[in-house]
Scaffold this active site. Structure first.
Site, PDB file in Angstrom:
ATOM      1  N   GLU A   1       0.832  -1.203   0.000  1.00  0.00           N
ATOM      2  CA  GLU A   1       0.000   0.000   0.000  1.00  0.00           C
ATOM      3  C   GLU A   1       0.866   1.252   0.000  1.00  0.00           C
ATOM      4  OE1 GLU A   1      -3.718   2.146   2.314  1.00  0.00           O
ATOM      5  OE2 GLU A   1      -2.648   0.517   3.328  1.00  0.00           O
TER       6      GLU A   1
ATOM      7  N   GLU B   1     -11.986   2.739   3.641  1.00  0.00           N
ATOM      8  CA  GLU B   1     -10.962   2.852   4.678  1.00  0.00           C
ATOM      9  C   GLU B   1     -10.848   4.327   5.028  1.00  0.00           C
ATOM     10  OE1 GLU B   1      -7.098   2.873   6.699  1.00  0.00           O
ATOM     11  OE2 GLU B   1      -7.324   3.705   4.688  1.00  0.00           O
TER      12      GLU B   1
END
Length: 263
Positions: free
Chosen positions: A144, A238
């Site tokens: 990520e 998220e």
């Protein structure tokens, strides 16, 4: 469109309540935290069976992947073995890893090698090993990229794709987080198009890191790129679950699905 929500955002006292909430508000999946899932395995499996909610992704607990201490790196690899085994048990497809948070954990040895050059070499040496572990459990590790305020090392999709290409492991890929890309990328859709072959998972948040639909981000161009490519990974919210009085989880799901449908 497989639409999931990060576990820490979902209301409810346990997995039964959380997964029923997701089902009733228009979602397909939950992004799991391994420490919690490991403690509540039976409850989670029962809730998944009862609701039909899947677990497409899981956080990987990576903080020492690029540590200067070899023992710390090895401990991180051992930890990932456990996460991969747990992920396989729940049918998880993607495990999210962040190579390093904050600043470098290795020294700057310029002019021989800078700290970032050392980190690149360390990551190249670690990824094939943990990629093999992931493959043994039928999962994919997805790196990520974070924005510059959270890490110095992996900030853009292009950097992540370059690492994937260099390492050449089919179980090591990169993910796209729209909030971080909003800060770091000049054009989210163009960045996705340029690096699409390595993108496996997507995190969704609006420009203000609120629920998608509560900021000023235009999701349509990026969705169009993903949809036209046949992207089959999951989309997971998220972000803080602030919302507004008349815009919450259900409205967010409807907004995202409509935008995807029209893309």
């Amino acid at each position: 469109m497989l639409l999931a929500v990060s576990e820490n955002m979902i209301p409810g006292a346990g997995y039964g309540e959380k997964l029923r909430f997701l089902r009733d508000h228009g979602y397909d999946g939950i992004e799991l935290f391994p420490d919690i899932a490991a403690q509540e395995t039976a409850e989670l499996k029962q809730a998944m069976t009862e609701t039909g909610i899947a677990a497409p992704s899981m956080r990987g607990r990576t903080r020492d992947l690029l540590a200067a201490d070899p023992a710390a790196r090895q401990a991180q690899i051992e930890s990932l073995k456990g996460v991969c085994a747990l992920a396989e048990d729940f049918g998880v497809r993607a495990i999210i890893i962040v190579p390093v948070f904050g600043g470098p954990n290795v020294p700057d040895l310029t002019p021989w090698r800078s700290a970032i050059e050392l980190e690149e070499a360390l990551l190249d040496s670690v990824l094939p090993t943990i990629g093999d572990i992931a493959a043994d459990h039928g999962v994919t590790l997805v790196m990520e990229p974070l924005n510059r305020y959270e890490t110095h090392f992996l900030n853009t999709l292009a950097h992540g794709a370059a690492i994937c290409q260099r390492v050449g492991h089919p179980n090591v890929r990169v993910m796209a987080d729209f909030f971080h890309m909003h800060i770091e990328e000049a054009d989210i859709a163009a960045s996705l198009a340029d690096n699409l072959s390595y993108v496996n998972h997507v995190h969704l948040a609006d420009s203000n890191r609120d629920l998608p639909g509560c900021g000023h981000m235009d999701f349509a161009p990026a969705f169009r790129v993903l949809k036209q490519s046949g992207f089959s990974g999951a989309f997971a919210l998220e972000c803080p679950r602030r919302g507004t009085a008349d815009f919450g989880f259900k409205e967010c799901a409807a907004y995202l699905r409509e935008t995807w449908q029209e893309a």
